[in-house]
Design a protein around this motif. Structure first.
Motif, PDB file in Angstrom:
ATOM      1  N   LYS A  22      46.419  63.212  -3.553  1.00 26.66           N
ATOM      2  CA  LYS A  22      45.985  64.591  -3.333  1.00 26.66           C
ATOM      3  C   LYS A  22      44.664  64.605  -2.568  1.00 26.66           C
ATOM      4  O   LYS A  22      44.489  65.358  -1.614  1.00 26.66           O
ATOM      5  CB  LYS A  22      45.835  65.294  -4.679  1.00 26.66           C
ATOM      6  CG  LYS A  22      45.375  66.713  -4.586  1.00 26.66           C
ATOM      7  CD  LYS A  22      45.303  67.325  -5.971  1.00 26.66           C
ATOM      8  CE  LYS A  22      44.867  68.766  -5.908  1.00 26.66           C
ATOM      9  NZ  LYS A  22      44.882  69.410  -7.223  1.00 26.66           N
ATOM     10  N   GLU A  23      43.742  63.757  -2.964  1.00 26.52           N
ATOM     11  CA  GLU A  23      42.438  63.691  -2.309  1.00 26.52           C
ATOM     12  C   GLU A  23      42.561  63.224  -0.853  1.00 26.52           C
ATOM     13  O   GLU A  23      41.913  63.768   0.039  1.00 26.52           O
ATOM     14  CB  GLU A  23      41.512  62.750  -3.076  1.00 26.52           C
ATOM     15  CG  GLU A  23      40.118  62.689  -2.515  1.00 26.52           C
ATOM     16  CD  GLU A  23      39.199  61.801  -3.332  1.00 26.52           C
ATOM     17  OE1 GLU A  23      38.268  61.255  -2.729  1.00 26.52           O
ATOM     18  OE2 GLU A  23      39.415  61.648  -4.547  1.00 26.52           O
ATOM     19  N   VAL A  24      43.411  62.238  -0.623  1.00 29.03           N
ATOM     20  CA  VAL A  24      43.625  61.748   0.743  1.00 29.03           C
ATOM     21  C   VAL A  24      44.129  62.871   1.636  1.00 29.03           C
ATOM     22  O   VAL A  24      43.641  63.061   2.752  1.00 29.03           O
ATOM     23  CB  VAL A  24      44.595  60.548   0.760  1.00 29.03           C
ATOM     24  CG1 VAL A  24      45.091  60.253   2.167  1.00 29.03           C
ATOM     25  CG2 VAL A  24      43.926  59.319   0.172  1.00 29.03           C
ATOM     26  N   LEU A  25      45.090  63.635   1.156  1.00 28.80           N
ATOM     27  CA  LEU A  25      45.638  64.735   1.954  1.00 28.80           C
ATOM     28  C   LEU A  25      44.587  65.812   2.206  1.00 28.80           C
ATOM     29  O   LEU A  25      44.425  66.273   3.338  1.00 28.80           O
ATOM     30  CB  LEU A  25      46.843  65.350   1.244  1.00 28.80           C
ATOM     31  CG  LEU A  25      48.098  64.495   1.206  1.00 28.80           C
ATOM     32  CD1 LEU A  25      49.113  65.092   0.243  1.00 28.80           C
ATOM     33  CD2 LEU A  25      48.687  64.352   2.595  1.00 28.80           C
ATOM     34  N   GLN A  26      43.887  66.224   1.161  1.00 30.97           N
ATOM     35  CA  GLN A  26      42.929  67.309   1.278  1.00 30.97           C
ATOM     36  C   GLN A  26      41.799  66.958   2.244  1.00 30.97           C
ATOM     37  O   GLN A  26      41.381  67.786   3.036  1.00 30.97           O
ATOM     38  CB  GLN A  26      42.358  67.652  -0.101  1.00 30.97           C
ATOM     39  CG  GLN A  26      41.747  69.025  -0.173  1.00 30.97           C
ATOM     40  CD  GLN A  26      42.752  70.151   0.001  1.00 30.97           C
ATOM     41  OE1 GLN A  26      43.810  70.166  -0.603  1.00 30.97           O
ATOM     42  NE2 GLN A  26      42.422  71.100   0.853  1.00 30.97           N
ATOM     43  N   LYS A  27      41.321  65.722   2.198  1.00 32.24           N
ATOM     44  CA  LYS A  27      40.173  65.319   3.005  1.00 32.24           C
ATOM     45  C   LYS A  27      40.531  64.795   4.391  1.00 32.24           C
ATOM     46  O   LYS A  27      39.734  64.907   5.316  1.00 32.24           O
ATOM     47  CB  LYS A  27      39.378  64.231   2.283  1.00 32.24           C
ATOM     48  CG  LYS A  27      38.637  64.722   1.070  1.00 32.24           C
ATOM     49  CD  LYS A  27      37.828  63.590   0.465  1.00 32.24           C
ATOM     50  CE  LYS A  27      37.013  64.081  -0.715  1.00 32.24           C
ATOM     51  NZ  LYS A  27      36.217  62.988  -1.311  1.00 32.24           N
ATOM     52  N   ASN A  28      41.711  64.196   4.561  1.00 31.69           N
ATOM     53  CA  ASN A  28      41.990  63.427   5.772  1.00 31.69           C
ATOM     54  C   ASN A  28      43.129  63.915   6.653  1.00 31.69           C
ATOM     55  O   ASN A  28      43.344  63.367   7.719  1.00 31.69           O
ATOM     56  CB  ASN A  28      42.256  61.962   5.391  1.00 31.69           C
ATOM     57  CG  ASN A  28      41.094  61.357   4.648  1.00 31.69           C
ATOM     58  OD1 ASN A  28      39.967  61.400   5.106  1.00 31.69           O
ATOM     59  ND2 ASN A  28      41.369  60.811   3.481  1.00 31.69           N
TER      60      ASN A  28
END
Length: 158
Positions: A139-145
């Motif tokens: 989730k963090e990878v998608l949101q940030k990158n």
């Protein structure tokens, strides 16, 4: 329509059963750019007419991200895509929660064995995206990158 089930349902199952390894620091397609964070790598990257399919994972493969872009034979709503894919996943033994609507995107929580995550469905006419992640890191990878070319093709948030 069965082809759509196979593509969307198959993409989730591919995330659960990774086997191909390819290294890169960035995934770039005509639909988006995804910067790969340190400790992650590209597991699969394929783009051909009508289908773009990408998987990235952390080094332990506890956190995975799958992005599939499909050119549909006829316009289909995100709701229709979500319903058909969920039916296909349930038939394959994947536990699927009730759909949640966020703007133009439908999302479902899923689990199979110890793997748990979310799958998002967004459609803009004859073009649809299915974005899945397993583990909290995805989730963090998608949101940030994730940098979409057309933001309407992807969820506004994960």
């Amino acid at each position: 329509m069965k082809r759509i089930f196979a593509v969307c349902g198959g993409s989730l199952l591919a995330v659960l059963l990774l086997t191909v390894a390819v290294r890169a620091e960035e995934v770039k397609s005509k639909y988006f750019t995804l910067d790969i964070p340190s400790g992650w790598k590209v597991e699969m990257s394929q783009e051909k007419e009508g289908l773009a399919f990408f998987i990235v994972a952390d080094s332990q493969k506890k956190n995975l991200v799958n992005i599939t872009i499909t050119s549909l034979p006829e316009p289909m709503s995100a709701k229709e895509l979500c319903t058909m894919t969920c039916d296909s996943l349930k038939a394959a033994g994947v536990q699927v929660g009730e759909p949640v609507v966020s703007g133009e995107t439908y999302a479902v929580e899923f689990s199979q064995g110890e793997a748990q995550g979310w799958q998002y469905f967004t459609s803009i006419g004859k073009l649809a995206s299915t974005v899945s992640f397993i583990g909290d890191g995805g989730k963090e990878v998608l949101q940030k990158n994730l940098k979409p070319v057309d933001p309407k093709l992807f969820p506004a948030s994960y």
